[in-house]
Scaffold this active site. Structure first.
Site, PDB file in Angstrom:
ATOM      1  N   GLU A 157       0.807  -1.221   0.000  1.00  0.00           N
ATOM      2  CA  GLU A 157       0.000   0.000   0.000  1.00  0.00           C
ATOM      3  C   GLU A 157       0.849   1.284   0.000  1.00  0.00           C
ATOM      4  O   GLU A 157       0.824   2.061   0.965  1.00  0.00           O
ATOM      5  CB  GLU A 157      -0.972  -0.010   1.178  1.00  0.00           C
ATOM      6  CG  GLU A 157      -2.027  -1.082   1.039  1.00  0.00           C
ATOM      7  CD  GLU A 157      -3.113  -1.023   2.108  1.00  0.00           C
ATOM      8  OE1 GLU A 157      -2.885  -0.442   3.181  1.00  0.00           O
ATOM      9  OE2 GLU A 157      -4.207  -1.571   1.858  1.00  0.00           O
ATOM     10  N   GLU A 313      -6.669  -8.038  -1.023  1.00  0.00           N
ATOM     11  CA  GLU A 313      -7.081  -8.170   0.377  1.00  0.00           C
ATOM     12  C   GLU A 313      -8.568  -7.857   0.499  1.00  0.00           C
ATOM     13  O   GLU A 313      -9.072  -6.952  -0.177  1.00  0.00           O
ATOM     14  CB  GLU A 313      -6.352  -7.156   1.270  1.00  0.00           C
ATOM     15  CG  GLU A 313      -4.887  -7.392   1.478  1.00  0.00           C
ATOM     16  CD  GLU A 313      -4.281  -6.303   2.382  1.00  0.00           C
ATOM     17  OE1 GLU A 313      -5.006  -5.711   3.205  1.00  0.00           O
ATOM     18  OE2 GLU A 313      -3.084  -6.036   2.222  1.00  0.00           O
TER      19      GLU A 313
HETATM   20  C1  GAL Z   1      -4.558  -3.133   4.730  1.00  0.00           C
HETATM   21  C2  GAL Z   1      -3.080  -3.511   4.911  1.00  0.00           C
HETATM   22  C3  GAL Z   1      -2.946  -4.809   5.683  1.00  0.00           C
HETATM   23  C4  GAL Z   1      -3.813  -4.794   6.907  1.00  0.00           C
HETATM   24  C5  GAL Z   1      -5.238  -4.506   6.507  1.00  0.00           C
HETATM   25  C6  GAL Z   1      -6.223  -4.491   7.650  1.00  0.00           C
HETATM   26  O1  GAL Z   1      -4.726  -1.804   4.398  1.00  0.00           O
HETATM   27  O2  GAL Z   1      -2.470  -3.683   3.661  1.00  0.00           O
HETATM   28  O3  GAL Z   1      -1.585  -5.001   6.028  1.00  0.00           O
HETATM   29  O4  GAL Z   1      -3.347  -3.840   7.806  1.00  0.00           O
HETATM   30  O5  GAL Z   1      -5.290  -3.246   5.897  1.00  0.00           O
HETATM   31  O6  GAL Z   1      -7.525  -4.195   7.196  1.00  0.00           O
END
Ligand code: GAL
Length: 677
Positions: A157, A313
């Site tokens: 990110e 994710e």
């Molecule tokens: C994302 C990040 C992850 C984790 C996740 C939690 O933005 O890439 O490492 O922190 O959020 O929702």
């Protein structure tokens, strides 16, 4: 001939997996054994590893220990899975920050951060770039040809900016190059004569910050452009050894929702596949609206590379960083994963595989909870998603052939934020783009989200909401789209400023766009939040909010007129024939009903129909398609939590999950169906 463009050509299937942080459990290998067993049970075939592993991989400068990664990649491979391998630059080890403080970021207040948190390194620092290249080269040498590894996940990110002396210098060099080393050119572009801001030399320029200049709009824009360019150069530096040693592996970065800092249209040029992290706030209001906003971002990430993307994710249940963190309701859990696939994703991936025991993410949703079993509702829903992905594997790599597009532009968003005019707070650019995307989503019409510089030739209709910053290249691009037969819908504020945020002279919209739309715009009435105006379109009155622009048609035909205000009787919506196409000007912001009637008319006119027999779908229902050029796949989704919907397909189709052939479909709340023709 069939066309497939797999996100990971190295693994031409759907990926179903998660961020996996086994180094957090290195003291108890029985957990690793259990993980392998549960991964199979969860129908997972992929794990993303190494994202925050730098301190384990290089515990002291120049001392490398890859034993944990060797073992994990080996275990996942033997377990029948694939690995997306990450570079660790998103969080650095302590020794690196201690020995080379220049790697720590300097904030808008000019203060250098201490070692803390993550995602906060300097993008310019030669030391950081060198250290990242060293570890990335080691990773590529060791795993670049490993058959278990299918792609690279670069850092995590990317975001933010740094104002250290090195970044300031790099910014000045960026400006010298852009303005041909001529400070007067920059002075003119930034209109520095205003308030005696004239620069004598590039060395006087500082990045906008808490105690530095923020009133020069061209400077603010250039700063964001510089940060984008510097991040891209950092990514290129990171990926150089990777591309050299494993040229067959695609490279991605994980991008974000409503992300402000970087122009992803640009950043996507230095990666092979787009991926993003999707965390919608489900069940907070109308899930249909939330689904549609999420769909906007899925569509954007697919459009960035015009090929399938990865959902890198998502939470299998809840997050831990919103004001209120609510688990996804049964049904919506699987539906929200399949939504990404409906919009062109070749994966469903979660954050994270196993819930951390300590630190800030210990209550964030994960496939495996602190109970350590596969006997939870969340685990079962992941299993179910995995079953679906296996059953529809033939869809992986298929593309979306959208004939409609909405233009969304980061530079325009930054310029609108600069703009001290109209309503100071909340110009609502995102919301306005969502409202135009909704027109297509609601009718089951596939829609791309593109840059104003994109090749528009494949689209029948393009909406360009609030395109306030319109540079010469964009003017040309929009003009040739209409000339060649496209239908373009522009709105109030179109073509107001140029690429350095100077107002266009000689009337707006800029230059030729006055002929394309056959109108000129004179002034904008900004409404107070409680104020309402109205316009009549096709004999029906519609409510208007926020902005009513006063326009004068030259060659355009009037479709709607204002019915109140000092501009009552003047045009609110016009249409103009230009070349082989037409340009529609929407001078005001409506609450939805006017847009609906207008687009029903326009879509009927150009013969663009949705993916279902009827273009008026029940509340919460949408339909999206993917194709390999020969076979079409149709995804039907119902986001209404309470109502069952009945819809009719254009022709009988075969359900990929049940094998039955149907024409009329009943969709219970939070359900989906996937068809093939
Ligand atoms: C994302 C990040 C992850 C984790 C996740 C939690 O933005 O890439 O490492 O922190 O959020 O929702």
């Amino acid at each position: 001939m069939t066309t497939k463009k797999h996100a990971c050509p190295t693994y031409p299937h759907f990926l179903h997996g998660a961020d996996y942080n086994p180094e957090q459990w290195i003291h108890d290998k029985s957990i690793w054994d259990k993980d392998m067993e549960l991964m199979q049970l969860a129908n997972c075939n992929e794990m993303t590893v190494g994202i925050f592993s730098w301190a384990k991989l290089e515990p002291q400068e120049g001392q490398f220990d890859f034993s944990f990664l060797d073992e994990i990649i080996d275990r996942v491979g033997k377990n029948g899975g694939k690995v997306i391998l990450s570079t660790p630059s998103g969080a650095r080890p302590h020794w690196l920050a201690d020995k080379y403080p220049e790697v720590l970021r300097v904030g808008p207040d000019g203060v250098r951060e201490h070692f803390r948190e993550r995602h906060n390194h300097c993008f310019t620092s030669p030391v950081y770039r060198e250290k990242v290249q060293i570890i990335n080269r080691k990773l590529a040498e060791r795993y670049g040809q490993n058959p278990t590894v299918v792609a690279w996940h670069i850092s995590n990110e990317y975001s933010g900016d740094c104002r250290c002396p090195l970044c300031q210098q790099a910014f000045r060099d960026f400006l010298r190059k852009k303005y041909d080393n001529d400070i007067n050119k920059l002075n003119l572009a930034y209109w520095t004569t205003f308030w005696s801001k004239t620069f004598d030399s590039f060395d006087q320029i500082e990045p906008p910050g808490k105690y530095t200049e923020t009133g020069l709009h061209g400077l603010n824009l250039d700063w964001r452009r510089f940060v984008t360019a510097q991040t891209m150069s950092f990514i290129e530096n990171e990926t150089a050894p990777i591309r050299e040693l494993s040229p067959h592996l695609p490279v991605t970065i994980n991008m974000m929702f409503e992300f402000y800092d970087l122009n992803y249209h640009e950043v996507s040029k230095v990666i092979d596949i787009a991926s993003w992290d999707s965390y919608p706030e489900w069940h907070n209001g109308d899930d249909a609206d939330i689904a549609q906003k999420t769909a906007f971002w899925h569509d954007l990430y697919r459009s960035l590379k015009k090929r399938p993307f990865l959902l890198m994710e998502s939470t299998p249940s809840l997050v831990n960083w919103k004001p209120y963190n609510k688990p996804k309701r049964p049904g919506l859990d699987v539906l929200s994963s399949i939504q990404a696939v409906a919009h062109g994703s070749d994966s469903v991936q979660y954050f994270q595989w196993r819930k951390s025991r300590g630190s800030s993410e210990k209550f964030h949703g994960a496939v495996v909870g602190h109970d350590g079993t596969g006997e939870t509702r969340v685990f079962r829903s992941v299993q179910k998603t995995g079953e679906v992905l296996k059953a529809i594997d033939q869809i992986a790599g298929t593309v979306t052939d959208a004939k409609a597009a909405v233009i969304f532009d980061w530079e325009n968003m930054w310029a609108l934020d600069n703009c001290q005019g109209y309503a100071l707070a909340g110009k609502k650019y995102w919301e306005t783009c969502y409202a135009f995307h909704k027109v297509f989503w609601q009718r089951g019409i596939d829609c791309d989200i593109v840059s104003p510089k994109a090749d528009l030739s494949g689209y029948q209709i393009v909406a360009a909401p609030m395109l306030y910053l319109t540079d010469e290249e964009t003017v040309e691009n929009l003009t040739s789209f209409v000339e060649n037969g496209g239908t373009l819908c522009g709105t109030y504020m179109l073509g107001t400023v140029d690429g350095t945020d100077l107002c266009w002279l000689g009337g707006i919209p800029a230059g030729k766009l006055k002929d394309v739309f056959g109108i000129t715009a004179e002034e904008i009435d900004t409404l107070y939040p409680v104020e309402r105006q109205h316009a009549q379109l096709f004999g029906k009155e519609h409510e208007l909010v926020d902005y009513c622009e006063v326009i004068h048609p030259s060659s355009a035909q009037v479709l709607a007129s204002y019915t109140d205000g000092y501009y009552a009787g003047t045009p609110a919506v016009t249409i103009n024939s230009y070349g082989k196409g037409q340009a529609v000007y929407i001078a005001c912001r409506d609450t939805g009903s006017m847009k609906d009637d207008l687009f029903d008319h326009l879509l009927g006119n150009i013969g663009l129909a949705g993916n279902l027999a009827d273009s008026s779908l029940p509340h919460g229902v949408t339909a999206h398609s993917r194709t390999n050029g020969e076979t079409s796949y149709l995804f039907l989704e119902n986001y209404d939590p309470a109502s069952t919907a009945d819809v009719t397909l254009k022709q009988p189709m075969t359900d990929l999950l049940t094998g039955e052939t149907v024409h009329h479909v009943t969709l219970p709340p939070y359900s989906f169906r996937i068809f093939k023709s």
